[in-house]
Design a protein around this motif. Sequence first.
Motif, PDB file in Angstrom:
ATOM      1  N   LYS A  45       0.826  -1.208   0.000  1.00  0.00           N
ATOM      2  CA  LYS A  45       0.000   0.000   0.000  1.00  0.00           C
ATOM      3  C   LYS A  45       0.862   1.261   0.000  1.00  0.00           C
ATOM      4  O   LYS A  45       0.548   2.237  -0.672  1.00  0.00           O
ATOM      5  N   LEU A  46       1.947   1.239   0.783  1.00  0.00           N
ATOM      6  CA  LEU A  46       2.853   2.387   0.820  1.00  0.00           C
ATOM      7  C   LEU A  46       3.470   2.649  -0.550  1.00  0.00           C
ATOM      8  O   LEU A  46       3.532   3.785  -1.004  1.00  0.00           O
ATOM      9  N   LYS A  47       3.930   1.593  -1.200  1.00  0.00           N
ATOM     10  CA  LYS A  47       4.538   1.738  -2.524  1.00  0.00           C
ATOM     11  C   LYS A  47       3.532   2.260  -3.535  1.00  0.00           C
ATOM     12  O   LYS A  47       3.854   3.103  -4.373  1.00  0.00           O
ATOM     13  N   PRO A  53       9.143   9.143   2.916  1.00  0.00           N
ATOM     14  CA  PRO A  53       9.483   7.932   2.166  1.00  0.00           C
ATOM     15  C   PRO A  53      10.345   6.943   2.943  1.00  0.00           C
ATOM     16  O   PRO A  53      10.502   5.797   2.535  1.00  0.00           O
ATOM     17  N   MET A  54      10.893   7.346   4.076  1.00  0.00           N
ATOM     18  CA  MET A  54      11.680   6.422   4.899  1.00  0.00           C
ATOM     19  C   MET A  54      10.801   5.323   5.502  1.00  0.00           C
ATOM     20  O   MET A  54      11.310   4.304   5.957  1.00  0.00           O
ATOM     21  N   LYS A  55       9.476   5.517   5.491  1.00  0.00           N
ATOM     22  CA  LYS A  55       8.569   4.483   5.991  1.00  0.00           C
ATOM     23  C   LYS A  55       8.673   3.223   5.141  1.00  0.00           C
ATOM     24  O   LYS A  55       8.514   2.118   5.654  1.00  0.00           O
ATOM     25  N   ILE A  56       8.940   3.388   3.847  1.00  0.00           N
ATOM     26  CA  ILE A  56       9.093   2.237   2.957  1.00  0.00           C
ATOM     27  C   ILE A  56      10.309   1.428   3.378  1.00  0.00           C
ATOM     28  O   ILE A  56      10.248   0.199   3.507  1.00  0.00           O
ATOM     29  N   ASN A 103      11.553  -4.195   8.675  1.00  0.00           N
ATOM     30  CA  ASN A 103      10.723  -4.945   9.628  1.00  0.00           C
ATOM     31  C   ASN A 103      10.380  -6.320   9.075  1.00  0.00           C
ATOM     32  O   ASN A 103      10.405  -7.311   9.810  1.00  0.00           O
ATOM     33  N   ILE A 104      10.064  -6.385   7.785  1.00  0.00           N
ATOM     34  CA  ILE A 104       9.758  -7.667   7.154  1.00  0.00           C
ATOM     35  C   ILE A 104      10.985  -8.579   7.235  1.00  0.00           C
ATOM     36  O   ILE A 104      10.869  -9.762   7.555  1.00  0.00           O
ATOM     37  N   ALA A 105      12.151  -8.035   6.973  1.00  0.00           N
ATOM     38  CA  ALA A 105      13.381  -8.827   7.033  1.00  0.00           C
ATOM     39  C   ALA A 105      13.644  -9.341   8.448  1.00  0.00           C
ATOM     40  O   ALA A 105      14.022 -10.505   8.634  1.00  0.00           O
ATOM     41  N   LYS A 106      13.420  -8.517   9.447  1.00  0.00           N
ATOM     42  CA  LYS A 106      13.603  -8.942  10.836  1.00  0.00           C
ATOM     43  C   LYS A 106      12.649 -10.079  11.188  1.00  0.00           C
ATOM     44  O   LYS A 106      13.033 -11.056  11.840  1.00  0.00           O
ATOM     45  N   LEU A 107      11.385  -9.928  10.751  1.00  0.00           N
ATOM     46  CA  LEU A 107      10.388 -10.957  11.037  1.00  0.00           C
ATOM     47  C   LEU A 107      10.756 -12.270  10.348  1.00  0.00           C
ATOM     48  O   LEU A 107      10.660 -13.345  10.945  1.00  0.00           O
ATOM     49  N   GLN A 108      11.194 -12.196   9.103  1.00  0.00           N
ATOM     50  CA  GLN A 108      11.569 -13.411   8.374  1.00  0.00           C
ATOM     51  C   GLN A 108      12.796 -14.071   8.987  1.00  0.00           C
ATOM     52  O   GLN A 108      12.868 -15.301   9.066  1.00  0.00           O
ATOM     53  N   THR A 109      13.738 -13.279   9.456  1.00  0.00           N
ATOM     54  CA  THR A 109      14.925 -13.820  10.107  1.00  0.00           C
ATOM     55  C   THR A 109      14.549 -14.556  11.385  1.00  0.00           C
ATOM     56  O   THR A 109      15.032 -15.661  11.651  1.00  0.00           O
ATOM     57  N   ALA A 110      13.669 -13.959  12.180  1.00  0.00           N
ATOM     58  CA  ALA A 110      13.225 -14.595  13.424  1.00  0.00           C
ATOM     59  C   ALA A 110      12.473 -15.884  13.123  1.00  0.00           C
ATOM     60  O   ALA A 110      12.648 -16.887  13.820  1.00  0.00           O
ATOM     61  N   LEU A 111      11.659 -15.877  12.072  1.00  0.00           N
ATOM     62  CA  LEU A 111      10.922 -17.083  11.694  1.00  0.00           C
ATOM     63  C   LEU A 111      11.856 -18.200  11.279  1.00  0.00           C
ATOM     64  O   LEU A 111      11.697 -19.353  11.670  1.00  0.00           O
TER      65      LEU A 111
END
Length: 63
Positions: free
Chosen positions: A27-29, A40-43, A49-57
Amino acid sequence: MKYSEIQSLSSEELNEKIASEQEALRKLKFAHAISPIENPMKIKESRRNIAKLQTALRSKSGN
């Protein structure tokens, strides 16, 4: 979201968070393509955040 908070989540919760973050990033994009968003730093933050979540998973699943 801090990594220590992410590590305390279960695998199911991580999957749900990843899906919601990916939807928010999409949605942001889209909003940024139509007219530039205010911060634009929110992107970048969302991608990280997605990368952190995937790493933890991945660490929970054992490789």
